[in-house]
Structures are given as C-alpha cells and as structure tokens.
Design a protein around this motif. Structure first.
Motif: not given
Length: 558
Positions: A43-53, A85-100
């Motif tokens: 998904s284009g994010v560091p591996p630990e983010r998958g573990l957190f999820t 989403i990560v490529q276009k908006y970065g991780y913070d953009g992904l985080a906001v979109a996920t919360i929404m």
C-alpha cells in the motif's frame, strides 16, 4: 439491532469455548502477521503500519462487531486505494480520509443501511474484486523478480512496460525465494497441521536467505529499523482546505470497507450457521477505521480468509478475534525487530497467492456464461478497475446495472388490449364468471387495457404508445391494473396525460383492481380526484358493469 455480538455470545460462555477461541485467535494472529506487513508495504506505507492496523482495528471489529467470528484488519482489497491516496495526499491525507470513511460507516450503520449490500449486483463485485487481484499481482512482480527499479509507474500498462524493459535485470536469488514461497503456500495445506502456511513460508525463506547469504532485498534494507511498538494516538496534520478533496477517497474507503466486511460476514454465517447483525457490523467497522489512523494504522475491513481460518480452527465468538489482535501486539512488541530480516521476495510471493485466491477466477469464468448484459457489467467493472480507477469502475458498473435492470423491467411490463371477451384461462375472475355461466364481455363502445408489471418511467412509454397509438377512440376506457405493483412519478405523469387527452375526446375512464399502494400514490398525486373515486373499482366485473351503466346513460360523463 445495534448490540455487539460479544454482548450476547458471552452469555453462557464456557471454559472449553474460551480455550477454543484462544487457540483459534493465536493461529489467526500467526496468519495475520505476514499479511499485515505485506499489505502495508504493497500500500506504499511502512510495514509497521500494517501491524498497528491489525492490532487496533482487529480488536475493535471483534469487540464491537455484529458477527460472531469476523476478523478485521488490513486486506488486499484496500491496497490499490491506499497506494493511490498515499501517493497523492501523503499518509496524513490517508489518515483523514480513513477517519472520514469511519464516520460515514458509523452513520450508515445507525441509519440501518446494512442491508444495502444486497442491491450491489454480483457481476460488479466480482469484476472489481478480480481487477484488484490483477493490480495486486502486477504490483508484486518487481519484488518477485528482484528488479532494482528507482521508480515504478503507477498505472497498469506502465508497470508492465517497465517489467518487460527490464527482463534482463531479474535476480535469480529473489525469483527463487519468491517461487519457493509460492510453492510452500500451495503445498503446505496438504500437510495435516494447524501451523499456517504463510508463517511457515516466511520463517523458512527468511532462514534460508540469511544462512545462505543470498543477495536478496529485505524489509530492513529497504525501510530500515521496524518500530513495532504501538504509538500514542495522534491526530493527522492536514488543513481544512484539503478536506473537500478527500471526500471522494473517503467515500471509496467506506464503500469498499462496507462491502468487504458484510461479504465476509455473510460467508462466515454460512460456515457456522449463524446470522450477523449487518448494521452493528458497519458501526464496528466505522469505529475501527476512526481509531486505526489515530494509532498510525491504515484502513481496515473484514478479512474473508482470516475469518475462515478462525472458523476452521474452532473460533466461535468475538473473543477469538480479540485474542488475534492481542497476539499480534505481543509479537510486535517482543519480536518486531526480527521483521526487518524478512525478504521482500517472500512478501511478494505471499501476495501473489493472495491475489490468486482473491481473483475468484472460477466465479469470473462462470459469470462469462451469464446473459450478455451481465457479462458486459462484469467486463466493464473489471477493465475499469485495472486500467482506470476502482471508484470509477464501481460507479459505472452500478449505473450500467441500473440501466440494464430498468430495461428488463420495461420489457416485462406490457399493455394488453381486450376487445371483446376476456378468455385468459389463468385469470381468476374470468374463470369464476364462466363457472357461473356468464362470460365477462366488454360492452360496445368500451375498450379494456390490461397493464402488467411495474408502471415506472422505463415502461411509461409502452403504456402511452398503446393508449394513444390506436386509430379508434372508445367512449369508455377501462384500465385494468391489478398486476401493477408500483408506480413512479413518470408513470403518474403519463397516466395523467392520457386522462387529459381522453377527457378532451369525450372518453370516460374507469380504473379496476388498483392495488392499495398504487392507489395511495395516485391519490397523493391528485389523479383519483381527477378521475373520481367512484370510478376506482375493485374487480374487473365491477368495471364492466359500471361501464355498461355509464354507456347506457343518455350522456355519460367523461
């Protein structure tokens, strides 16, 4: 009913079931570890983010969900969306979109829209699911072949052009590790053991690579040290101006998360002869997707493969899913640093097998033998997912399916003229009349039209053509509507237009057998007032008798 399954399954909970749930949860956790890392990297994010999820979302989906055995976490279905989403908006953009998206899912559950999944045609679901599988496979070819590429195009065609242009740079060691991983995953299920194949493949290939000193890229060489400890919650930093641009990504995450979670719950129901609470499941998925990015995670949904693993190993209550999340947390805390040794080719091999199972190629092939309109929907959804965008694919697939459905409904709606005697052997009224020795005959000067099927905008023109296309004009028009289950605004408008024309030509109108729901709609629209309540009759026989009396009058009222 917005009550978590956990609250009901704990009644009468036994020690034996707890032991079974713990065992199933540990096994599912072992399966989830490599998948969480692999999905995060893809998904284009560091591996630990998958573990957190897996930890945060996995725990909440089970604790609050409407399914007894649902396992939540990162899935292959989200890989394409998250990467874009990560490529276009970065991780913070992904985080906001996920919360929404999480807020939207909660709203859908509270609004009792969990049953809406049944309105999504199966060819659309199969089309975009198979398309996602193709994209996941395409994204793993680079690591499977060990290609050291500085940049890889995001689009499907561009990826394969790059692969074909770098065939000579294939790493035999990486290819061997990847193929070995695939072989283990395919052959291991034949061995009667409860140890999951992905875990065996991960450990075996990692040990071989480091003992043999193979020149293969690893998670550590690409991403550095793995920080597997669960971080403190943090709100994403993003401006208010960016929120509007994230509405569409948020809608896409919510839509796919809802579809995948409810499909997984339905599959689980079939395995354990249970019934999930779809609205509560959406609420749980929403809460999980609100919490996951606060702890550095990515979007999550119900994982069909992990849910099935849970069921097969004895999990029968949400406790198993909660244990799975806690197990991933413990492994991440005490063994997370060892994840850096995992070869990238191993993760690629795991995802290739995931893509294969996700492709549902047997279902896809079966759909190709369906009616041509369904095949069209399937192929359009598939091609648009692969070549354009998942959101576009689903939107176009749904619109195309709706048009096809309307065409089919208009085809089954017909208007039949009855000129003299109604002699339909299947008609109850006609049969009853003949049994009494008196056939139902149309009086001279009257015309009868029998309307069959939904009277909506797709069929309105059929009715209008039948009414206005005849050369002769009767003195009395009987509309038999006993087989009209629904009417919409267009149907009412066309009916009113016909009434206006017949009134101008001096023709009276009688409506027979109008169903209560249709009559209520006509009354609200004022049609009953225009025609007259006395000209709404229950049966065809009553309509013929009324027509005969009105025609016999010195001057019948139109």
């Amino acid at each position: 009913m917005l009550v978590p399954k956990l609250a009901t399954t704990l009644r009468g909970y036994t020690r034996a079931q707890f032991a079974a749930d713990v065992g199933a949860g540990v096994i599912v956790g072992i399966v989830a570890l490599p998948l969480a890392i692999a999905f995060a990297i893809a998904s284009g994010v560091p591996p630990e983010r998958g573990l957190f999820t897996s930890i945060v979302a996995g725990f909440l989906v089970s604790a609050l969900g409407g399914s007894r055995v649902q396992i939540g976490g990162p899935t292959g279905a989200f890989v394409v969306i998250v990467y874009g989403i990560v490529q276009k908006y970065g991780y913070d953009g992904l985080a906001v979109a996920t919360i929404m998206a999480g807020v939207l899912l909660v709203a859908l559950g509270v609004a009792r829209l969990g049953g809406a999944i049944k309105f999504i045609p199966h060819p659309v679901i199969t089309g975009f699911t198979s398309g996602i599988a193709v994209i996941i496979f395409s994204g793993q070819v680079k690591d499977l072949l060990g290609l050291r590429l500085a940049a890889l195009p995001a689009d499907f065609v561009g990826k394969w052009r790059t692969y074909l242009g770098n065939v000579g740079a294939v790493s035999p060691a990486a290819l061997g590790v990847g193929l070995g991983t695939i072989a283990i995953l395919l052959l291991w299920p034949r061995i009667r053991t409860r140890v999951p194949g992905p875990f065996v493949a991960l450990v075996a290939t990692t040990v071989v690579v480091h003992l043999a000193g193979l020149p293969v890229e690893t998670i550590g060489s690409r991403f550095g040290e793995i920080h597997a400890a669960l971080p403190a919650p943090r709100l994403p930093a993003i401006g208010w101006d960016d929120l509007a641009r994230l509405v569409q990504p948020a809608f896409t995450i919510a839509m796919l998360g809802g579809i995948e979670s409810l499909l997984s719950a339905v599959v689980a129901d079939g395995m354990i002869a249970s019934r999930h609470r779809s609205n509560m499941e959406l609420v749980a998925q929403g809460v999980a997707n609100i919490a996951s990015p606060l702890f550095g995670g990515i979007p999550a949904t119900g994982a069909i493969a992990r849910t099935a693993t849970n069921v097969r190993n004895g999990g029968r209550t949400p406790v198993a899913g909660m244990v799975h999340a806690l197990f991933v947390l413990l492994v991440a805390l005490f063994f997370g640093r060892w994840a850096a040794l995992i070869p990238m080719a191993t993760l690629a091999g795991i995802l290739v097998v995931v893509a294969y199972h996700m492709s549902e190629w047997r279902t896809f092939r079966a759909h190709l033998r369906a009616p041509r309109s369904d095949v069209l929907v399937l192929l359009v959804s598939f091609v648009l997912t692969v070549l354009v965008d998942l959101t576009v694919a689903v939107e176009v697939g749904l619109v195309l399916s709706a048009f096809i459905f309307m065409k089919r409904m208009s085809d089954v709606t017909d208007v039949q003229a009855i000129s003299a005697e109604f002699s339909d052997d299947e008609d109850v009224e006609a049969e009853a009349a003949r049994a009494r020795g008196r056939a139902l005959r149309v009086p001279a000067g009257a015309a009868v039209y029998d309307i069959n099927g939904p009277f909506f905008f797709g069929a309105a023109e059929t009715f209008k053509d039948a009414m206005l296309g005849t050369g002769s004009r009767p003195r009395m028009l009987i509309l038999r509507m006993r087989r009209v289950p629904v009417v919409d605004a267009t149907g009412i408008s066309v009916l009113r237009d016909v009434l206006r024309r017949t009134r101008a030509e001096g023709t009276g109108v009688i409506l027979a057998g109008v169903q209560p729901r249709v009559r209520e709609a006509l009354a609200r629209a004022g049609v009953e007032g225009e025609v007259g309540a006395e000209r709404f009759v229950e049966t065809y026989a009553e309509a013929l008798a009324l027509a005969e009396r009105l025609l016999a009058a010195p001057a019948h009222a139109a």
